[in-house]
Design a protein around this motif. Structure first.
Motif, PDB file in Angstrom:
ATOM      1  N   CYS A   1       4.235   5.730  -4.583  1.00  0.00           N
ATOM      2  CA  CYS A   1       4.748   6.355  -3.365  1.00  0.00           C
ATOM      3  C   CYS A   1       5.927   5.541  -2.828  1.00  0.00           C
ATOM      4  O   CYS A   1       6.176   4.423  -3.297  1.00  0.00           O
ATOM      5  CB  CYS A   1       3.646   6.428  -2.313  1.00  0.00           C
ATOM      6  SG  CYS A   1       2.239   7.479  -2.761  1.00  0.00           S
TER       7      CYS A   1
ATOM      8  N   ALA B   1       9.040   8.586  -3.824  1.00  0.00           N
ATOM      9  CA  ALA B   1       7.908   8.700  -4.749  1.00  0.00           C
ATOM     10  C   ALA B   1       8.403   8.999  -6.161  1.00  0.00           C
ATOM     11  O   ALA B   1       9.404   9.701  -6.349  1.00  0.00           O
ATOM     12  CB  ALA B   1       6.961   9.795  -4.282  1.00  0.00           C
TER      13      ALA B   1
ATOM     14  N   CYS C   1       1.114  10.200  -0.638  1.00  0.00           N
ATOM     15  CA  CYS C   1       2.443   9.702  -0.302  1.00  0.00           C
ATOM     16  C   CYS C   1       2.945  10.236   1.028  1.00  0.00           C
ATOM     17  O   CYS C   1       3.861   9.663   1.625  1.00  0.00           O
ATOM     18  CB  CYS C   1       3.432  10.061  -1.406  1.00  0.00           C
ATOM     19  SG  CYS C   1       3.132   9.223  -2.983  1.00  0.00           S
TER      20      CYS C   1
END
Length: 292
Positions: free
Chosen positions: A175, A200, A283
């Motif tokens: 992430c 990410a 994320c």
């Protein structure tokens, strides 16, 4: 006669009671829970200062919380090199906008390393039931969650009683802000170079060792000059230290980050899951921090 019966049926339907009509309508979708407000005092945790890497760059100060639970050998290497001053003055020589910023090479070209031996990869680690893992999603065959500030995926916890060591395989998710170790073609060739994720990038998972995550200063990472390679003048790490080693006069009085085991984080997870539905990803979960 058929038309008359159909017309009569239509009139009967129109004459249905309001309660009956409401019963025939689909239920309205529930409103997603709102985003949580400011974290309360009990929602924060203070990272171990011996596990916080402080990177002073010409774009600003960056705090990386290292995660020895996930990659102990790589965290130890980062600490050794930081304490030896190895990273001071090193440039960000390869920086890709929607990807990452790479540094840690004494040659500032991506060709060098330290005089220490290369590291064996730690792409996967063994997650124990006693580890500080906070689950945010259960997909039956796997689960996602957090160890400290680092997002992690693992096998289903139902497999743990069936394994010889009572643990399951797990790996970090790449992430934004995640810190990973650069390497060559050989999986066991990581040495000193590392990268900080600007966005990410899931294709790195289980292929590059993640050893921590930026908890404060991601905007500085995203401000680093891009290029592959970066044209001079390159942005640099001016000084890299362990928070525990910093003198009182230069050390922040407060360094704290939201606790994934706290109420605020749980509310944030519920908000993000409801908002994203099937597209949910760890994320997208905020992990607030405070440095002052």
């Amino acid at each position: 006669m058929i038309r008359t019966l159909l017309a009569a049926a239509a009139v009967a339907a129109l004459a249905a009671t309001p309660a009956a009509a409401q019963r025939s309508r689909p239920a309205a979708a529930a409103e997603p829970p709102p985003a949580p407000g400011e974290p309360a005092a009990a929602d924060w945790r203070t990272p171990n200062p011996d596990d916080v890497l402080v990177i002073d760059t010409n774009k600003g100060r960056v705090f990386v919380e290292m995660t020895p639970e996930v990659a102990p050998a790589h965290v130890q290497r980062i600490k050794e090199l930081a304490r030896a001053g190895f990273y001071d003055g090193r440039s960000f020589f390869r920086v890709i906008d929607l990807f990452m910023a790479q540094t840690g090479d004494p040659n500032d070209t991506g060709t060098g390393g330290s005089d220490k031996p290369n590291l064996d990869q730690e792409f996967l680690f063994r997650l124990a039931p006693s580890d500080p893992f906070v689950q945010v999603a259960d997909q039956n065959v796997s689960q996602t969650g957090f160890i400290k500030s680092l997002p992690v995926m693992s096998q289903s916890p139902m497999l743990a009683p069936l394994t010889a060591d009572g643990r399951i395989s797990a790996w970090a998710l790449y992430c934004p802000g995640v810190a990973g170790m650069a390497r060559g073609e050989d999986q066991n060739s990581a040495n000193s170079q590392f990268f900080l994720m600007r966005q990410a990038y899931p294709s790195l998972e289980k292929r590059y060792t993640a050893w921590g995550r930026v908890i404060h200063g991601l905007e500085a990472v995203r401000a680093i000059k891009t290029g592959e390679p970066v044209e001079p003048p390159q942005d640099r790490m001016e000084r890299v230290r362990i928070l525990a080693d910093m003198p009182a006069g230069d050390r922040p009085k407060v360094v704290r980050v939201v606790d994934p085991a706290g109420a605020w984080f749980k509310a944030e997870v519920e908000h993000v899951r409801a908002r994203m539905g099937a597209d949910f990803t760890p994320c997208a979960i905020r992990v607030p921090s405070e440095v002052k």
